[in-house]
Design an enzyme around this catalytic site. Sequence first.
Site, PDB file in Angstrom:
ATOM      1  N   HIS A 132      36.852 -29.052 -58.667  1.00 23.05           N
ATOM      2  CA  HIS A 132      37.835 -29.404 -57.637  1.00 23.05           C
ATOM      3  C   HIS A 132      37.143 -29.921 -56.389  1.00 23.05           C
ATOM      4  O   HIS A 132      37.620 -30.828 -55.717  1.00 23.05           O
ATOM      5  CB  HIS A 132      38.671 -28.170 -57.273  1.00 23.05           C
TER       6      HIS A 132
ATOM      7  N   GLU B  18      33.195 -43.589 -77.777  1.00 30.61           N
ATOM      8  CA  GLU B  18      32.396 -42.705 -76.922  1.00 30.61           C
ATOM      9  C   GLU B  18      31.264 -42.022 -77.679  1.00 30.61           C
ATOM     10  O   GLU B  18      30.519 -41.237 -77.093  1.00 30.61           O
ATOM     11  CB  GLU B  18      33.290 -41.620 -76.320  1.00 30.61           C
TER      12      GLU B  18
ATOM     13  N   ASP C 173      30.309 -40.881 -71.948  1.00 29.08           N
ATOM     14  CA  ASP C 173      30.007 -40.059 -73.117  1.00 29.08           C
ATOM     15  C   ASP C 173      29.109 -40.785 -74.108  1.00 29.08           C
ATOM     16  O   ASP C 173      28.249 -40.168 -74.726  1.00 29.08           O
ATOM     17  CB  ASP C 173      31.309 -39.630 -73.806  1.00 29.08           C
TER      18      ASP C 173
HETATM   19  C1  PEP Z   1      33.671 -41.907 -70.646  1.00 31.99           C
HETATM   20  O1  PEP Z   1      33.229 -40.981 -71.331  1.00 31.99           O
HETATM   21  O2  PEP Z   1      33.015 -42.920 -70.356  1.00 31.99           O
HETATM   22  C2  PEP Z   1      35.030 -41.825 -70.099  1.00 31.99           C
HETATM   23  C3  PEP Z   1      35.568 -42.845 -69.467  1.00 31.99           C
HETATM   24  O3  PEP Z   1      35.690 -40.653 -70.232  1.00 31.99           O
HETATM   25  P1  PEP Z   1      35.365 -39.372 -69.293  1.00 31.99           P
HETATM   26  O4  PEP Z   1      34.423 -39.790 -68.217  1.00 31.99           O
HETATM   27  O5  PEP Z   1      36.669 -38.914 -68.759  1.00 31.99           O
HETATM   28  O6  PEP Z   1      34.756 -38.432 -70.274  1.00 31.99           O
HETATM   29 MG    MG Z   2      34.611 -39.536 -72.110  1.00 29.99          MG
END
Ligand code: PEP
Ligand code: MG
Length: 579
Positions: free
Chosen positions: A192, A434, A458
């Site tokens: 947060h 991802e 990811d």
């Molecule tokens: C990512 O993994 O690039 C993505 C956009 O999702 P998050 O950052 O929410 O995991």
């Molecule tokens: Mg992601």
Amino acid sequence: MPLMRGIGVSSGVVLGPAIVLETEETRVPRRTIQRAQIPHEMGLLAKAFESARIAIGQERVEFSHRAGTELADIFGFHERWLADPKPLKEIEQLIDEKLYSAAYAVSVFMRRYRRRFQEMASPFLQERAKDVVDIERRLLHELSGESRDELQGEGDPVIIVAHDLTPSQIVALDKSKRLLGFVTDVGGPTSHTAIIAAGLGIPAIVGLGNITANASSGDTLILDGTHGVVVINPDTTQKKEYAERAVHLQEVRANLAELREMFAETKDGYIVQLLGNIEFPDEVPGCIAQGATGIGLFRTEFLFMQDSGPPSEEQQYEAYKTAAEALADRPLVIRTMDVGGDKLMPGGTWEPEKNPFLGLRSIRYSLQHLSIFRPQLRAIVRASVHGDVRIMFPLISRIMELRQAKFVLNLVKEELEEEGFDFKSDIPVGVMIETPAAAICARELAHECNFMSIGTNDLIQYTLAVDRANERVAQLYTAADPSVLRLIRAVVRVGQRQKVPVSVCGEMAGDPMFTIWLVGMGLQTLSMAASNIPRAKKIIRSITMTDARRVARRVLSFETEREVLNFLRDETRKVWGDI
Ligand code: PEP
Ligand code: MG
């Protein structure tokens, strides 16, 4: 000079004196009272609860004007707690039965209460312990009549150094108008605290490990929130360099504002769509104001991470409808909830996992919790009548997951049809790429979806086996590694061959260092934090597609991250100056 790296959670560069906040807990001396003083102490206690509740209510209203009601909801826990008669009653009992002073009774009660949260298995609930400390501080300050704002009054702007900060501490510090930025020992990008810092536009770095041990009050710090770097007592050259950079950034921001209404179009006429990433629907107007032509990533899991528990289908429908209507027919890519990993929902369904990023995360969680997944899909499908809504499934790593998710989606549509709801039958369905598995099997995935979006945050962590939130391996986490770039190339090629649109929505999309490369690779849609849009637009408007393609080809011939970065830095400098 000592340089520390952490997780930059809110961009911007500032230079200023440090104030290290006390990391010890507030200690209240054990004080007992005479029986005759009980009514007096009870009166003080009731007044402290009331004043704290009013103060937090006011802060919540002020904060919601600046950062939206959803973010301000973070303070809902404090308000509800202070309005609940039970804690007050239990503290009164301590005064009455043990003859504790009001302040001591508060500290005894709150310590026990805090421990309960700290012992909980869920990291989300453990985080709540910070809110308990926050409430305790407020009550004790009300009881002692002291101001709770350590920075009240006149003085120079400062950079706060703390072990950790609670959301309301940041808001209080920000109100003092002396907060240049803050850095903390602990914390992750989805805390947060991080969300609030970004919402307020305060440069911030978390997860620095031991900055409180390394910096002292009065030290000069350079805080580079964009790169997650802090320099302690910089030398003259570093100071000059960073001060110039901060001024330069301000000028650049002012200049970029002029591009708002223009297309992100290369000099030879290729248009790139720049979309915004959001966590809450009320961020849409801010994205449009920065020039976003739609939303490429609505991280809906944040709706599920409120204290109030998972939102109902109806609440979600309202949220998606609000976003769709605010976009007025611009695209809205709603990603189904990406919980797990470091994003945990409040509630008791979490088993502790040894490797949460490799565990029951994202689409895997959704497919195992249809009682949560189905209402979400129903809400998204119902919202489709209000705009250009698209559905995106996160962390798909095998074709069967996509098939299962689409199966549930089709069931939901049949259900809604039987129930007489209106919705668009042809809502586009996309997958996030991802994992290396998804990138390698993009061809098969592309056959069964309408679009693909590369989640580089990811994709990098899974390709390089580097935890994206661990400051100890942060130097190994890079989008410029040839393995990552080749996987992106593979996905883009599949998209081109099969005529399935491909976009990028991880942080790489908004990193100016990669703009030319991504455009040269043929990506026509980039989705990023709204604040990065003007900069990306400026770069795109300064290049030709011919040059970008040349850059893209050259980059793919390099063997090391270093060569890639050096080359991209040089190419970007040609159009953008010193980035
Ligand atoms: C990512 O993994 O690039 C993505 C956009 O999702 P998050 O950052 O929410 O995991
Ligand atoms: Mg992601």
